[in-house]
Scaffold this motif. Structure first.
Motif, mmCIF file in Angstrom:
data_model
loop_
_atom_site.group_PDB
_atom_site.id
_atom_site.type_symbol
_atom_site.label_atom_id
_atom_site.label_comp_id
_atom_site.label_asym_id
_atom_site.label_seq_id
_atom_site.Cartn_x
_atom_site.Cartn_y
_atom_site.Cartn_z
ATOM 1 N N TYR A 5 0.829 -1.205 0.000
ATOM 2 C CA TYR A 5 0.000 0.000 0.000
ATOM 3 C C TYR A 5 0.864 1.255 0.000
ATOM 4 O O TYR A 5 1.875 1.316 0.686
ATOM 5 C CB TYR A 5 -0.898 0.027 1.249
ATOM 6 C CG TYR A 5 -1.868 -1.112 1.280
ATOM 7 C CD1 TYR A 5 -3.119 -0.998 0.689
ATOM 8 C CD2 TYR A 5 -1.528 -2.317 1.868
ATOM 9 C CE1 TYR A 5 -4.006 -2.057 0.699
ATOM 10 C CE2 TYR A 5 -2.406 -3.392 1.877
ATOM 11 C CZ TYR A 5 -3.648 -3.254 1.291
ATOM 12 O OH TYR A 5 -4.521 -4.306 1.290
ATOM 13 N N TRP A 6 0.448 2.223 -0.785
ATOM 14 C CA TRP A 6 0.990 3.570 -0.697
ATOM 15 C C TRP A 6 0.037 4.330 0.214
ATOM 16 O O TRP A 6 -1.179 4.340 -0.011
ATOM 17 C CB TRP A 6 0.988 4.258 -2.048
ATOM 18 C CG TRP A 6 2.024 3.839 -3.029
ATOM 19 C CD1 TRP A 6 2.921 2.823 -2.931
ATOM 20 C CD2 TRP A 6 2.247 4.447 -4.300
ATOM 21 N NE1 TRP A 6 3.691 2.759 -4.059
ATOM 22 C CE2 TRP A 6 3.299 3.757 -4.925
ATOM 23 C CE3 TRP A 6 1.661 5.511 -4.967
ATOM 24 C CZ2 TRP A 6 3.765 4.094 -6.181
ATOM 25 C CZ3 TRP A 6 2.126 5.855 -6.221
ATOM 26 C CH2 TRP A 6 3.183 5.155 -6.815
ATOM 27 N N VAL A 7 0.569 4.987 1.218
ATOM 28 C CA VAL A 7 -0.232 5.805 2.119
ATOM 29 C C VAL A 7 0.370 7.205 2.104
ATOM 30 O O VAL A 7 1.525 7.390 2.467
ATOM 31 C CB VAL A 7 -0.229 5.242 3.556
ATOM 32 C CG1 VAL A 7 -1.111 6.086 4.456
ATOM 33 C CG2 VAL A 7 -0.657 3.783 3.567
ATOM 34 N N SER A 8 -0.410 8.166 1.656
ATOM 35 C CA SER A 8 0.056 9.557 1.588
ATOM 36 C C SER A 8 -0.857 10.427 2.432
ATOM 37 O O SER A 8 -2.074 10.369 2.288
ATOM 38 C CB SER A 8 -0.004 10.095 0.152
ATOM 39 O OG SER A 8 0.764 9.310 -0.709
ATOM 40 N N ALA A 9 -0.256 11.228 3.296
ATOM 41 C CA ALA A 9 -1.007 12.210 4.072
ATOM 42 C C ALA A 9 -0.450 13.583 3.733
ATOM 43 O O ALA A 9 0.765 13.781 3.706
ATOM 44 C CB ALA A 9 -0.876 11.935 5.561
ATOM 45 N N THR A 37 -6.560 2.801 -6.601
ATOM 46 C CA THR A 37 -6.779 3.848 -5.604
ATOM 47 C C THR A 37 -8.008 3.483 -4.784
ATOM 48 O O THR A 37 -9.102 3.347 -5.333
ATOM 49 C CB THR A 37 -6.937 5.220 -6.275
ATOM 50 O OG1 THR A 37 -5.757 5.483 -7.038
ATOM 51 C CG2 THR A 37 -7.140 6.316 -5.245
ATOM 52 N N SER A 39 -8.757 5.208 -1.699
ATOM 53 C CA SER A 39 -9.258 6.430 -1.094
ATOM 54 C C SER A 39 -8.421 7.599 -1.594
ATOM 55 O O SER A 39 -7.209 7.493 -1.715
ATOM 56 C CB SER A 39 -9.158 6.341 0.437
ATOM 57 O OG SER A 39 -9.599 7.547 1.027
ATOM 58 N N VAL A 55 -5.874 12.281 2.785
ATOM 59 C CA VAL A 55 -5.192 10.991 2.781
ATOM 60 C C VAL A 55 -5.504 10.284 1.471
ATOM 61 O O VAL A 55 -6.639 10.281 1.008
ATOM 62 C CB VAL A 55 -5.643 10.106 3.965
ATOM 63 C CG1 VAL A 55 -5.004 8.734 3.896
ATOM 64 C CG2 VAL A 55 -5.324 10.789 5.284
ATOM 65 N N LEU A 57 -4.879 6.466 -0.369
ATOM 66 C CA LEU A 57 -4.516 5.075 -0.132
ATOM 67 C C LEU A 57 -4.600 4.316 -1.451
ATOM 68 O O LEU A 57 -5.637 4.316 -2.104
ATOM 69 C CB LEU A 57 -5.458 4.451 0.893
ATOM 70 C CG LEU A 57 -5.254 2.975 1.225
ATOM 71 C CD1 LEU A 57 -3.875 2.759 1.846
ATOM 72 C CD2 LEU A 57 -6.353 2.487 2.154
ATOM 73 N N GLU A 59 -3.623 0.552 -3.367
ATOM 74 C CA GLU A 59 -3.322 -0.860 -3.128
ATOM 75 C C GLU A 59 -2.641 -1.483 -4.345
ATOM 76 O O GLU A 59 -3.042 -1.227 -5.488
ATOM 77 C CB GLU A 59 -4.622 -1.609 -2.848
ATOM 78 C CG GLU A 59 -4.450 -3.093 -2.596
ATOM 79 C CD GLU A 59 -5.788 -3.776 -2.395
ATOM 80 O OE1 GLU A 59 -6.016 -4.261 -1.273
ATOM 81 O OE2 GLU A 59 -6.595 -3.811 -3.346
ATOM 82 N N ARG A 91 4.358 6.868 2.562
ATOM 83 C CA ARG A 91 4.904 5.609 3.045
ATOM 84 C C ARG A 91 4.433 4.460 2.162
ATOM 85 O O ARG A 91 3.335 4.503 1.627
ATOM 86 C CB ARG A 91 4.450 5.322 4.478
ATOM 87 C CG ARG A 91 4.941 6.364 5.436
ATOM 88 C CD ARG A 91 4.158 6.336 6.712
ATOM 89 N NE ARG A 91 4.491 7.537 7.465
ATOM 90 C CZ ARG A 91 4.938 7.508 8.700
ATOM 91 N NH1 ARG A 91 5.129 6.365 9.321
ATOM 92 N NH2 ARG A 91 5.222 8.626 9.306
#
Length: 97
Positions: A5-9, A37, A39, A55, A57, A59, A91
Motif C-alpha cells: 500500500y501507498w499511504v500519503s497524508a 486507488t 481512497s 489521505v 490510499l 493498493e 509511506r
C-alpha cells in the motif's frame, strides 16, 4: 503474498489546482503498475492526534510491486510535477496475509 500500500497524508493543501498535473501523471503511473486507488481525499474522522489531513490510499498486489511502482519512470515523472515546497508524508507499507 501480502499486498502493498501507498499511504500519503498531506498536512495542508491550500490550492488543490496546484496538484492537477501531479494527479494526472500519478494516476496513470499507478494504473500502469497495477495499483488501485482505494481512497483519495475523502472524509476523515480524526482520533488521538486530532489531525485531519487529505489521505490517499493505493493498493498493489504485492509489497514489491508497490515499491517498484514508486521507482518507475512514470512515477518519477509525476513526482517532478509536484509543486515546489509541497509537503506530504508518503509511506509504502506491507499488508497482512
Amino acid at each position: 503474498m501480502a499486498k502493498g500500500y501507498w499511504v500519503s497524508a498531506y498536512p495542508a493543501v491550500s490550492d488543490p489546482g496546484e496538484l492537477a498535473a501531479y494527479n494526472e501523471l500519478a494516476r496513470a503511473a499507478v494504473r500502469a503498475a497495477g495499483g488501485r486507488t482505494l481512497s483519495r481525499g475523502g472524509r476523515v474522522v480524526a482520533h488521538e492526534s486530532g489531525s485531519v489531513q487529505r489521505v490517499v490510499l493505493v493498493e498493489f498486489d504485492s509489497f514489491e510491486r508497490a515499491v517498484a511502482a514508486y521507482g518507475s519512470a512514470a512515477y518519477r515523472k509525476a513526482l517532478a510535477a509536484l509543486p515546489d515546497g509541497f509537503a506530504r508524508d508518503f509511506r509504502i507499507v506491507e499488508g497482512v496475509d
